[in-house]
Write an enzyme that holds these catalytic residues in place. Structure first.
Site, mmCIF file in Angstrom:
data_model
loop_
_atom_site.group_PDB
_atom_site.id
_atom_site.type_symbol
_atom_site.label_atom_id
_atom_site.label_comp_id
_atom_site.label_asym_id
_atom_site.label_seq_id
_atom_site.Cartn_x
_atom_site.Cartn_y
_atom_site.Cartn_z
ATOM 1 N N SER A 227 -19.280 -18.715 25.368
ATOM 2 C CA SER A 227 -20.713 -18.832 25.128
ATOM 3 C C SER A 227 -21.035 -20.220 24.564
ATOM 4 O O SER A 227 -20.716 -21.222 25.201
ATOM 5 C CB SER A 227 -21.171 -17.694 24.206
ATOM 6 N N ASP A 453 -23.921 -11.772 33.676
ATOM 7 C CA ASP A 453 -24.028 -12.190 32.280
ATOM 8 C C ASP A 453 -25.494 -12.339 31.883
ATOM 9 O O ASP A 453 -26.230 -13.116 32.489
ATOM 10 C CB ASP A 453 -23.302 -13.522 32.074
ATOM 11 N N HIS A 483 -21.457 -10.115 28.768
ATOM 12 C CA HIS A 483 -21.400 -11.513 28.336
ATOM 13 C C HIS A 483 -19.939 -11.951 28.279
ATOM 14 O O HIS A 483 -19.209 -11.576 27.369
ATOM 15 C CB HIS A 483 -22.060 -11.629 26.969
#
Length: 514
Positions: A227, A453, A483
């Site tokens: 991320s 995602d 995610h």
């Protein structure tokens, strides 16, 4: 109101990057002997601090060894390396496969910005057992986060009130109140952390990482970024391309977007995830308890949120589940397919007038534990995002863009659009519109994108590959939900990542796993 869905920093200025290269040298890193010669005093890890989220000390590793923690000294201001210093909290699990097989340290950043790596790595260590055979697994609390000179803003009671506010205003009075509360939060950050706020940019964290590499004794930075960690990794690669070893970016931030573009992309991403959740629930042989069709599921959710805007329901006593908290909780549940069952349960309860499950999901997103204590996730997230991002959006600009956000997501559009005012009254100027990640001369970086995602939409992976430059980014696609890809347990993804990190075998660009 912060954007709790945007678990990433917004931007890094090219000017600041170039200046830092001139001052310290992008090719070989900082050489402040006082700091590169420091010895880390590794000891058994204590229980996490309140800023890290609280709880118990990490459980021993499977072989009985304990997690080790240490503190790395770094300059507060990298432009003045002989000046004030702060401590960066580190954690490690030593390689299990013996000295002859050990490659070095594998440094993790799990995202945020604002997430504590010191608490997250032990929680997910089982997923990285194979990688530990040849690496010391290492993570850290970036500057401003957790135990690393944490940014301090509002206290727990103030944060409870802050998260109870209506972050999706319907009229002028509510807009004025939202702006007032945002300004009050930002003023508290300046009052309590004024000295730190100019020095929490992603470029600062990247420079900390290169000092970390040197003190750990590694010639190259072997790295696993997730991320926001992909943005931090990209900035590191730009600053120190010749120092990049084997690196993996998973759940990839689009480095070409400004905050508005990122928020709009997330609106579409979370809407896609909600569509997939609704379709999954109604496609099973047994009846879906929250709707007869995917359209019905989403219509009922929209109806629930409108009803909560008019009248909240009991949440976690004494707090009520508001429209904002419910939206936040629904988003939290879309981060992983493993959470979809909790979302179904939470919606069932909310339809019956009980908001506890959705409220607890929202609390998890905001960093609030069952004792009513908040980690500094929100304070750090806003501080890093606002230090990185140059744009400052006005309510008039948000209102102008609302139709586009609503078209992208009837459920999350307004919420994400209004989150853009988080930095409007921030006391420190932002750096740039988007990060600079070009890394000519870097070793290959494996970039893993997930088609489902919600938080870092799939299209960002290709944008990262292109921005890293020719011969650097290698794209791998996972056709899945949630995610990130590696922690989905997909064997194809894990084989590709492990093969690269453990054996140096780069998969073909464009590899697809499903």
């Amino acid at each position: 109101m912060p954007n709790p869905l945007r678990r990433r920093a917004a931007a890094v200025t090219a000017t600041a990057v170039l200046l830092s290269c001139v001052l310290a040298g992008c090719g070989d890193g900082s050489r402040d002997e006082d700091l590169t010669d420091q010895k880390l005093d590794w000891k058994d890890c204590p229980a996490p601090s309140e800023a890290e989220g609280g709880g118990d000390a990490p459980s021993p590793l499977p072989n009985g060894e304990r997690w080790q923690c240490a503190t790395l000294k770094v300059p507060l201001d990298w432009d003045e390396p002989k000046g004030d210093r702060i401590g960066i909290a580190l954690i490690r699990a030593k390689a299990s496969g013996g000295k002859s097989r050990r490659i070095g340290s594998l440094v993790f950043n799990f995202g945020g910005p604002g997430g504590s790596g010191v608490t997250t790595l032990p929680a997910f260590a089982k997923d990285y057992t194979a990688l530990r055979t040849r690496y010391d697994l290492v993570s850290f609390d970036p500057r401003g986060v957790g135990r690393s000179a944490p940014v301090e803003c509002e206290n727990d009671q103030q944060l409870d009130a802050y998260f109870q506010q209506d972050a999706i205003p319907d009229d002028a009075r509510q807009r004025t109140e939202l702006l007032h509360n945002t300004r009050q939060f930002n003023d508290a950050c300046e009052k309590n952390s004024k000295k730190l706020l100019p020095h929490v940019r992603t470029t600062d964290a990247a420079r900390d990482m290169d000092l970390m590499r040197q003190v750990l004794g590694d010639d190259k930075m072997h790295y696993f970024g997730i991320s926001y960690g992909t943005e931090l990794g990209g900035v590191y690669a730009h600053l120190f391309p010749k120092r990049v070893g084997r690196a993996v970016f998973d759940a990839v931030v689009d480095p070409t977007q400004n905050p508005e573009q990122s928020s709009l992309g997330q609106a579409a991403g979370f809407q896609l995830a909600l569509d997939n959740f609704a379709a999954d629930c109604t496609s099973k042989p047994e009846p879906c308890p929250i709707g007869d069709s995917a359209q019905d599921v989403e219509a009922r959710i929209a109806g629930l949120l409108k009803a909560l805007d008019r009248k909240p329901i009991p949440g976690v006593f004494p707090r009520e589940l508001t429209q904002t908290a419910a939206t936040n909780g629904i988003a939290q549940a879309l981060y992983s397919k493993d959470f979809w069952a909790y979302l179904t349960e939470g919606l069932q309860q909310a339809y019956d007038g009980d908001g506890e499950v959705l409220m607890r999901l929202s609390d998890a997103m905001n960093g609030r534990n069952e004792n009513g204590e908040y980690s500094n996730l929100t304070a750090a997230n806003i501080s890093i995002n606002c230090a990185d991002a140059r744009p400052r959006y006005t309510p008039a600009q948000v209102e102008q863009r609302l139709p586009e956000f609503r078209a992208a997501s009837p459920v999350f559009g307004d919420f994400l659009a209004w989150s853009m005012i988080s930095c409007t009254d921030w006391p420190v100027a932002g750096a740039a519109d988007h990060p600079v990640v070009s890394a000519p001369g870097s070793a290959p970086i494996l970039v893993v994108g997930n088609t489902g995602d919600p938080a870092t939409p799939y299209e960002g992976a290709k944008k990262m590959v292109d921005a890293l430059g020719p011969g650097v980014g290698v794209e791998l696609t996972y056709k899945g939900q949630g995610h990130g890809a590696y922690d989905s347990k997909n064997q194809c993804v894990q084989r590709a990542v492990n093969s690269y990190l453990l054996d140096g075998k780069v998969p073909p660009n464009g590899t697809v796993c499903s």
